[in-house]
Write a protein that holds these residues in place. Sequence first.
Motif, PDB file in Angstrom:
ATOM      1  N   PHE A   1       0.811  -1.313  -0.144  1.00 59.04           N
ATOM      2  CA  PHE A   1       0.074  -0.062  -0.040  1.00 59.04           C
ATOM      3  C   PHE A   1       0.833   1.249  -0.011  1.00 59.04           C
ATOM      4  CE2 PHE A   1      -2.564  -3.307   1.685  1.00 59.04           C
ATOM      5  CZ  PHE A   1      -3.967  -2.999   1.404  1.00 59.04           C
ATOM      6  N   THR A   2       0.424   2.180  -0.715  1.00 59.57           N
ATOM      7  CA  THR A   2       1.156   3.582  -0.669  1.00 59.57           C
ATOM      8  C   THR A   2       0.105   4.679  -0.672  1.00 59.57           C
ATOM      9  OG1 THR A   2       2.720   4.880  -1.806  1.00 59.57           O
ATOM     10  CG2 THR A   2       1.390   3.754  -3.072  1.00 59.57           C
ATOM     11  N   VAL A   3       0.165   5.694   0.040  1.00 57.54           N
ATOM     12  CA  VAL A   3      -0.709   7.005   0.266  1.00 57.54           C
ATOM     13  C   VAL A   3      -0.319   7.910  -0.780  1.00 57.54           C
ATOM     14  CG1 VAL A   3      -1.324   8.812   1.480  1.00 57.54           C
ATOM     15  CG2 VAL A   3      -0.904   6.534   2.699  1.00 57.54           C
ATOM     16  N   ILE A   4      -1.127   8.182  -1.672  1.00 54.10           N
ATOM     17  CA  ILE A   4      -0.876   9.024  -2.866  1.00 54.10           C
ATOM     18  C   ILE A   4      -1.203  10.385  -2.559  1.00 54.10           C
ATOM     19  CG2 ILE A   4      -0.828   7.152  -4.674  1.00 54.10           C
ATOM     20  CD1 ILE A   4      -3.747   9.370  -4.431  1.00 54.10           C
ATOM     21  N   GLY A   5      -1.888  10.641  -1.611  1.00 54.43           N
ATOM     22  CA  GLY A   5      -2.528  11.908  -1.050  1.00 54.43           C
ATOM     23  C   GLY A   5      -3.335  12.278   0.009  1.00 54.43           C
ATOM     24  N   HIS A   6      -3.593  13.204   0.466  1.00 56.22           N
ATOM     25  CA  HIS A   6      -4.516  13.827   1.451  1.00 56.22           C
ATOM     26  C   HIS A   6      -5.273  14.704   1.278  1.00 56.22           C
ATOM     27  CE1 HIS A   6      -4.804  16.224   5.509  1.00 56.22           C
ATOM     28  NE2 HIS A   6      -5.717  15.361   5.355  1.00 56.22           N
ATOM     29  N   ALA A   7      -6.580  14.671   1.485  1.00 55.35           N
ATOM     30  CA  ALA A   7      -7.496  15.471   1.275  1.00 55.35           C
ATOM     31  C   ALA A   7      -8.227  16.106   2.712  1.00 55.35           C
ATOM     32  CB  ALA A   7      -8.554  15.269   0.215  1.00 55.35           C
ATOM     33  N   SER A   8      -8.185  17.289   3.066  1.00 52.03           N
ATOM     34  CA  SER A   8      -8.901  17.938   4.084  1.00 52.03           C
ATOM     35  C   SER A   8     -10.362  17.842   4.322  1.00 52.03           C
ATOM     36  CB  SER A   8      -8.169  19.145   4.626  1.00 52.03           C
ATOM     37  OG  SER A   8      -8.467  20.117   3.649  1.00 52.03           O
ATOM     38  N   ASN A   9     -10.912  17.622   2.943  1.00 52.91           N
ATOM     39  CA  ASN A   9     -12.487  17.928   2.964  1.00 52.91           C
ATOM     40  C   ASN A   9     -12.798  16.937   1.523  1.00 52.91           C
ATOM     41  OD1 ASN A   9     -12.704  19.695   0.709  1.00 52.91           O
ATOM     42  ND2 ASN A   9     -11.930  21.040   2.113  1.00 52.91           N
ATOM     43  N   PRO A  10     -14.233  16.600   1.657  1.00 47.52           N
ATOM     44  CA  PRO A  10     -14.425  15.876   0.361  1.00 47.52           C
ATOM     45  C   PRO A  10     -14.329  16.683  -0.980  1.00 47.52           C
ATOM     46  CG  PRO A  10     -15.996  15.425   2.057  1.00 47.52           C
ATOM     47  CD  PRO A  10     -15.086  16.517   2.393  1.00 47.52           C
TER      48      PRO A  10
END
Length: 235
Positions: A27-36
């Motif tokens: 698994f790898t995290v490709i991003g983070h969103a603080s809201n939808p």
Amino acid sequence: MIQVLIIEDDPMVAELNRQYVNKVDGFTVIGHASNPAIALELLTQTKVDLLLLDIHMPVMGGLDFLRRLREEKEDVDVILITAASEMNQIQQALRLGAIDYLIKPFEFSRFQESLMQYKTDYYNLDHKNKVSQQELDCMLRKKNKPVQRKSIIPKGLTKATLKRIIDLMGKDDSPIFSTEDIAEISSISRVSVRKYLKFLTEIGYLEEHLVYGIGRPIYQYKVIKSNQYLIAPYL
């Protein structure tokens, strides 16, 4: 590599989830969103296999976001990671296709189990043109099987006494009770009752308050109705 997008408005929680994901092979995290809204934009820009989604967020709640994903037929899987433990929200999430639901706070082992199950039952099968009945049955049984906590009743406690104490909680007219109240109607020692009530508090079944009055402080308890399902694996 399974690509994960974290949707979480708390930066510290998002970073913890990122660290957890990076500990799980494949698994790898490709991003983070603080809201939808940000998440929707990222979904148009890059391929995402799995969303780790919180429920309580500004602008648009997690369930509304999940509902929109399904309406727009977005081809992405979702695991809910949230402090929301109300049964109606859990049911809505599952009906909208969430493949798992983790209630904060949780241990890394439970998080890892969720991701590895996803890797085996969803991601791998999604990359096959056909599956056998055996593979499908195995996946459906695991999906429909209630999640069992690995925790067991602490040493020194018994299921029979635990059930008896839980039953006695419902016989008191007052929704709030103390160790002494249960000890009196159960004929179980106060020390023993206290151990059981402490255990029920630790798993989230009871809410505990320390009340100061005349004399020594008294612990008072109240059953968290929305969390009553938590006791089932222990009985």
